[in-house]
Design an enzyme around this catalytic site. Structure first.
Site, PDB file in Angstrom:
ATOM      1  N   GLU A  62     -18.474  24.664  12.931  1.00  0.00           N
ATOM      2  CA  GLU A  62     -19.639  24.913  13.789  1.00  0.00           C
ATOM      3  C   GLU A  62     -20.841  25.137  12.875  1.00  0.00           C
ATOM      4  O   GLU A  62     -20.728  25.817  11.857  1.00  0.00           O
ATOM      5  CB  GLU A  62     -19.361  26.156  14.663  1.00  0.00           C
ATOM      6  CG  GLU A  62     -20.524  26.700  15.450  1.00  0.00           C
ATOM      7  CD  GLU A  62     -21.192  25.681  16.385  1.00  0.00           C
ATOM      8  OE1 GLU A  62     -20.506  25.032  17.189  1.00  0.00           O
ATOM      9  OE2 GLU A  62     -22.434  25.541  16.283  1.00  0.00           O
ATOM     10  N   ASP A 112     -22.680  17.549  22.246  1.00  0.00           N
ATOM     11  CA  ASP A 112     -23.999  17.243  22.805  1.00  0.00           C
ATOM     12  C   ASP A 112     -24.044  15.732  23.094  1.00  0.00           C
ATOM     13  O   ASP A 112     -23.616  14.937  22.261  1.00  0.00           O
ATOM     14  CB  ASP A 112     -25.093  17.621  21.792  1.00  0.00           C
ATOM     15  CG  ASP A 112     -25.011  19.102  21.427  1.00  0.00           C
ATOM     16  OD1 ASP A 112     -24.744  19.918  22.324  1.00  0.00           O
ATOM     17  OD2 ASP A 112     -25.181  19.439  20.241  1.00  0.00           O
ATOM     18  N   LYS A 116     -30.931  10.111  24.527  1.00  0.00           N
ATOM     19  CA  LYS A 116     -32.057   9.219  24.182  1.00  0.00           C
ATOM     20  C   LYS A 116     -31.600   8.118  23.227  1.00  0.00           C
ATOM     21  O   LYS A 116     -30.802   8.369  22.323  1.00  0.00           O
ATOM     22  CB  LYS A 116     -33.177  10.023  23.508  1.00  0.00           C
ATOM     23  CG  LYS A 116     -33.890  10.947  24.459  1.00  0.00           C
ATOM     24  CD  LYS A 116     -35.072  11.586  23.790  1.00  0.00           C
ATOM     25  CE  LYS A 116     -35.711  12.589  24.731  1.00  0.00           C
ATOM     26  NZ  LYS A 116     -36.472  13.626  24.048  1.00  0.00           N
ATOM     27  N   ASP A 149     -18.492  15.489  29.736  1.00  0.00           N
ATOM     28  CA  ASP A 149     -18.862  15.300  31.147  1.00  0.00           C
ATOM     29  C   ASP A 149     -19.853  14.146  31.261  1.00  0.00           C
ATOM     30  O   ASP A 149     -20.232  13.770  32.363  1.00  0.00           O
ATOM     31  CB  ASP A 149     -19.518  16.574  31.703  1.00  0.00           C
ATOM     32  CG  ASP A 149     -20.927  16.734  31.176  1.00  0.00           C
ATOM     33  OD1 ASP A 149     -21.116  16.564  29.942  1.00  0.00           O
ATOM     34  OD2 ASP A 149     -21.844  16.996  31.965  1.00  0.00           O
TER      35      ASP A 149
END
Ligand SMILES: C[S@@+](CC[C@H](N)C(=O)[O-])C[C@H]1O[C@@H](n2cnc3c(N)ncnc32)[C@H](O)[C@@H]1O
Length: 206
Positions: A62, A112, A116, A149
């Site tokens: 992380e 994430d 874009k 998702d």
């Protein structure tokens, strides 16, 4: 050789040499299987998996210090001797730092989505070089589990995987085997979103 920081962060790993690959024994003592969680966030998934499978080891990667410290706290509070966390960018960890062939499973959960177009290169599961690096970190027959998702990200990852001859897709429904929920998964399911799953088995390089 890597040091494990003394109390209060005994679960955090700080390599002495950031420019050489770590060895398996720098991560955990013994021969128990090691599972890697990339972008582990606050570590809820890691902690739940580590307490469910005390005979396996779990390494989180992380980049945000605040989240790394939450993993530390959960590990101390839960007395989870089988958890370690490494604060580093996952591209660097995967490409340069982690030992080759060390992981029995790699989890890449709710990354994430980078929707874009100019950020497309940041969708790591859609990069063949990233998949090749993950392949090299896995043991023979090891597994890569990816969940998102974000449908466009999932479909793009699927398309890349279909053109890849060193991973084979395996079925993965939610209840096929024990799999702890992650923080983001819980949040997104509560918002009514759907999770898409991709489970890949390592194949020998052609
Ligand atoms: C959307 S959160 C998901 C966290 C966790 N996997 C979950 O499902 O609850 C994405 C996490 O990946 C971390 N992350 C994003 N890019 C990263 C990178 N290049 N290297 C390391 N961590 C990264 C973020 O800081 C964040 O904690």
């Amino acid at each position: 050789m890597a040091k494990i920081e003394p109390f209060p962060f005994p679960h955090e790993i700080y390599p002495d040499d950031w420019f050489s690959r770590l060895r398996r024994e720098d991560l955990f003592p013994g021969d128990a299987p090691i599972e890697l969680d990339l972008g582990c966030g606050d570590g809820s998934f890691l902690a739940r998996m580590a307490s469910h499978f005390p005979d396996r080891n779990f390494l989180g990667v992380e980049r945000l210090l605040g989240r790394v410290r939450k993993v530390s706290r959960k590990s101390v509070v839960g007395d989870l001797a089988n958890v370690r966390v490494l604060r580093v960018d996952s591209n660097y960890a995967v490409g340069w730092l982690l030992p080759l062939g060390f992981a029995s499973r790699i989890h890449f959960l709710c990354p994430d989505p980078w929707p874009k177009k100019k950020h497309a290169a940041r969708r790591q599961m859609c990069r063949m070089d990233f998949l090749a690096s993950l392949h090299s970190l896995l043991e023979d027959d090891g597994e890569l589990l990816f969940m998102t998702d974000d449908e466009p990200y999932f479909l793009e990852a699927l398309e890349v995987q279909e053109g890849c001859d060193f991973f084979a897709r395996e079925p993965w429904e939610e209840r096929d085997f024990f799999y702890a929920r992650t923080d983001f998964e819980e949040q997104w399911l509560a918002e009514g979103r759907t999770m898409h799953r991709l489970r890949l088995r390592k194949l020998p390089r052609p």
